[in-house]
Design an enzyme around this catalytic site. Structure first.
Site, PDB file in Angstrom:
ATOM      1  N   ASP A  50     -18.595 -19.477 -14.744  1.00  0.00           N
ATOM      2  CA  ASP A  50     -19.057 -20.738 -15.330  1.00  0.00           C
ATOM      3  C   ASP A  50     -18.093 -21.836 -14.882  1.00  0.00           C
ATOM      4  O   ASP A  50     -17.323 -22.375 -15.678  1.00  0.00           O
ATOM      5  CB  ASP A  50     -19.094 -20.617 -16.851  1.00  0.00           C
ATOM      6  CG  ASP A  50     -19.675 -21.848 -17.523  1.00  0.00           C
ATOM      7  OD1 ASP A  50     -20.265 -22.683 -16.819  1.00  0.00           O
ATOM      8  OD2 ASP A  50     -19.519 -21.986 -18.751  1.00  0.00           O
ATOM      9  N   CYS A  65     -34.601 -44.614 -28.552  1.00  0.00           N
ATOM     10  CA  CYS A  65     -33.404 -45.424 -28.800  1.00  0.00           C
ATOM     11  C   CYS A  65     -33.669 -46.883 -28.453  1.00  0.00           C
ATOM     12  O   CYS A  65     -34.162 -47.206 -27.368  1.00  0.00           O
ATOM     13  CB  CYS A  65     -32.241 -44.900 -27.969  1.00  0.00           C
ATOM     14  SG  CYS A  65     -30.721 -45.845 -28.193  1.00  0.00           S
ATOM     15  N   CYS A  87     -28.103 -42.456 -21.464  1.00  0.00           N
ATOM     16  CA  CYS A  87     -29.345 -41.741 -21.164  1.00  0.00           C
ATOM     17  C   CYS A  87     -30.070 -42.408 -20.003  1.00  0.00           C
ATOM     18  O   CYS A  87     -30.005 -43.627 -19.834  1.00  0.00           O
ATOM     19  CB  CYS A  87     -30.275 -41.716 -22.373  1.00  0.00           C
ATOM     20  SG  CYS A  87     -29.658 -40.761 -23.783  1.00  0.00           S
ATOM     21  N   ASN A 147     -16.138 -18.187 -25.109  1.00  0.00           N
ATOM     22  CA  ASN A 147     -17.545 -18.439 -25.407  1.00  0.00           C
ATOM     23  C   ASN A 147     -18.455 -17.294 -24.958  1.00  0.00           C
ATOM     24  O   ASN A 147     -19.342 -16.861 -25.683  1.00  0.00           O
ATOM     25  CB  ASN A 147     -17.972 -19.743 -24.735  1.00  0.00           C
ATOM     26  CG  ASN A 147     -19.347 -20.219 -25.150  1.00  0.00           C
ATOM     27  OD1 ASN A 147     -19.637 -20.355 -26.333  1.00  0.00           O
ATOM     28  ND2 ASN A 147     -20.205 -20.461 -24.178  1.00  0.00           N
ATOM     29  N   CYS A 182     -26.501 -44.062 -32.074  1.00  0.00           N
ATOM     30  CA  CYS A 182     -26.805 -43.266 -30.887  1.00  0.00           C
ATOM     31  C   CYS A 182     -27.669 -42.093 -31.319  1.00  0.00           C
ATOM     32  O   CYS A 182     -27.309 -41.353 -32.238  1.00  0.00           O
ATOM     33  CB  CYS A 182     -25.518 -42.756 -30.225  1.00  0.00           C
ATOM     34  SG  CYS A 182     -25.815 -41.618 -28.849  1.00  0.00           S
ATOM     35  N   CYS A 223     -23.034 -26.446 -13.626  1.00  0.00           N
ATOM     36  CA  CYS A 223     -23.290 -27.796 -14.140  1.00  0.00           C
ATOM     37  C   CYS A 223     -23.547 -28.780 -13.003  1.00  0.00           C
ATOM     38  O   CYS A 223     -23.554 -29.989 -13.235  1.00  0.00           O
ATOM     39  CB  CYS A 223     -22.134 -28.270 -15.020  1.00  0.00           C
ATOM     40  SG  CYS A 223     -20.539 -28.308 -14.194  1.00  0.00           S
TER      41      CYS A 223
END
Length: 443
Positions: A372, A78, A87, A308, A166, A398
């Site tokens: 989760d 990028c 990022c 999910n 992006c 996460c």
């Protein structure tokens, strides 16, 4: 010299040997006993740096010159890397990024949880570019910079970065940032439109425009033409999330497919769905494999979202009980169960940060548990999970620190063993670490 002039004096530069990466992916070394964190550097590199923040025990710095480069360094794809804050690791090769994330996980487990997995899982990997199907883009009308800016925040600053594309957003959106800026420039409410939510489904791409003033008829026509031109479903959000509505009556219902499980899951543009479709599919497959679900098993899924995991789980288990705190997601979960013929799913609404002691599902024996949770983890539910008597738990995380904290509790207080742990590269080129851990009841 005035005080203002002294404040403006350029910070003295220094040279540092980078020994490691910090959790935010900045290189770290030591100069005169003080830690120095330098963005865009890698272990093994020597760098000339300029301090941007000085504290008693550490300094934060920008990279001025690289004297020696790591063999793990690559050229960022990028053109905006280093300016855009989206990022942090595009200068590191794929294997270096995965090593960093895996080490973050293992260090957290050892340091915070005082536990070590019996087996380190191979990282789950998939597409590294054009993967991001959910995003919140900032919008700001800045005449001095040529008009409207659309994109992510600048690194370390509250300003919207000046981007023309992006590389990590789904291509249909990532290549259209300049077109979005041109669209908004022509709206009467261009100064009253602070963000755009992106939600890419398998069948459509939804853009939700947050509008603080009512669009005019001309604005609506312009938005409609933009959506038709680039094949976007346009939504408007004048208030809270309950006010989100499609610009046109014929907007398609959004969905994504899980072919391995013969499942199709429907969602709304503001619903939580996993960022990376490829990693999501691999995550589901691995979680169910590691749970070792058999046809006679009863499975409890916590923080279950819109189905999910639960719809695929229902293909394997006798019964699946799901619990989620958001009413809208539970409604979607029930609808998805019905659409997919999964009549062995029982969905509940409950605040899992204040577990309801009288809830029937809290007192049922189950064979397997899948959780989760959000970044804060699942500390409030660990006792209830252990009380189910589940032989095996799969924990998708996460945030390594809260997983490590909860792992320490499951092992130290509730008699489980950490058998497996590994990372999932849900967010390539960022410092964000997603992981999966397996706990098996001792004895």
């Amino acid at each position: 010299m005035s005080r203002r002039q002294r404040r403006r004096k350029p910070a003295e530069r220094g040279v540092v040997d980078i020994a490691d990466l910090a959790s935010n992916a900045r290189g770290v070394g030591h100069v005169d006993g003080k830690a120095v964190f330098v963005a865009d550097t890698l272990p093994g590199e020597r760098a000339l740096y300029r301090p941007t923040k000085r504290k008693k025990s550490y300094e934060e710095a920008s990279l001025e010159t690289l004297f020696s480069a790591s063999d793990k360094r690559v050229t960022p794809r990028c053109a905006h890397f280093g300016v855009c804050g989206g990022c942090a690791l595009q200068h590191a090769g794929e294997h270096a990024q995965l090593e960093f994330k895996q080490q973050q996980l293992l260090d957290a487990l050892e340091r915070v949880g005082k536990v070590t997995p019996d087996t380190v899982l191979a990282p789950l990997v998939d597409a590294r570019w054009g993967y991001r199907r959910r995003a919140r883009l900032g919008v700001k009308y800045v005449p001095k910079k040529g008009g409207t800016l659309v994109g992510f925040r600048e690194r370390g600053a509250p300003f919207i970065a000046l981007l023309d594309r992006c590389e990590v957003l789904v291509e249909s959106v990532g290549t259209r940032l300049a077109d979005l800026a041109e669209l908004i420039d022509g709206l009467s409410i261009r100064e009253r439109l602070p963000q755009i939510e992106v939600a890419a489904a398998d069948n459509a791409v939804a853009l939700v425009f947050r509008v603080l003033d009512e669009p005019t008829a001309a604005d609506r026509e312009r938005l409609h033409a933009f959506g038709a031109r680039f094949d976007f479903s346009i939504y408007l959000q004048p208030g809270n999330e309950d006010t989100i509505a499609p610009l046109d009556d014929d907007a398609p219902a959004l969905y994504y497919d899980l072919p391995a499980w013969n499942a199709r899951l429907y969602f709304k543009p503001n619903d939580f769905v996993q960022i990376h479709a490829g990693i999501n599919a691999r995550m589901i497959d691995q979680a169910i494999e590691l749970l070792d679900v058999q046809g006679h098993h009863r499975v409890l899924e916590l923080f279950s979202g819109l189905g999910n995991f639960s719809v695929p789980l229902a293909r394997k288990a006798q019964r699946v009980v799901t619990v989620e705190g958001e009413n809208g997601l539970v409604e979607r979960a029930r609808d998805n169960a019905r659409r997919n013929g999964a009549d062995n799913i029982e969905a509940h609404v409950a605040n899992l940060f204040e577990p309801p002691a009288d809830a029937p599902w809290m007192h049922e024996k189950v064979d397997r548990v899948l959780i989760d949770p959000p970044r804060s983890g699942a500390a409030e539910m660990l006792g209830a999970i252990a009380a189910t008597g589940a032989e095996r738990i799969v924990y998708c995380s996460c945030h390594p620190a809260t997983l490590a904290r909860d792992a320490g509790e499951l092992v130290g207080q509730y008699g489980y063993r950490l058998t497996h742990a590994g990372v999932m590269d849900m967010f390539p080129h960022t410092a964000h670490v997603e992981s999966m851990a397996v706990f098996v009841k001792e004895g």
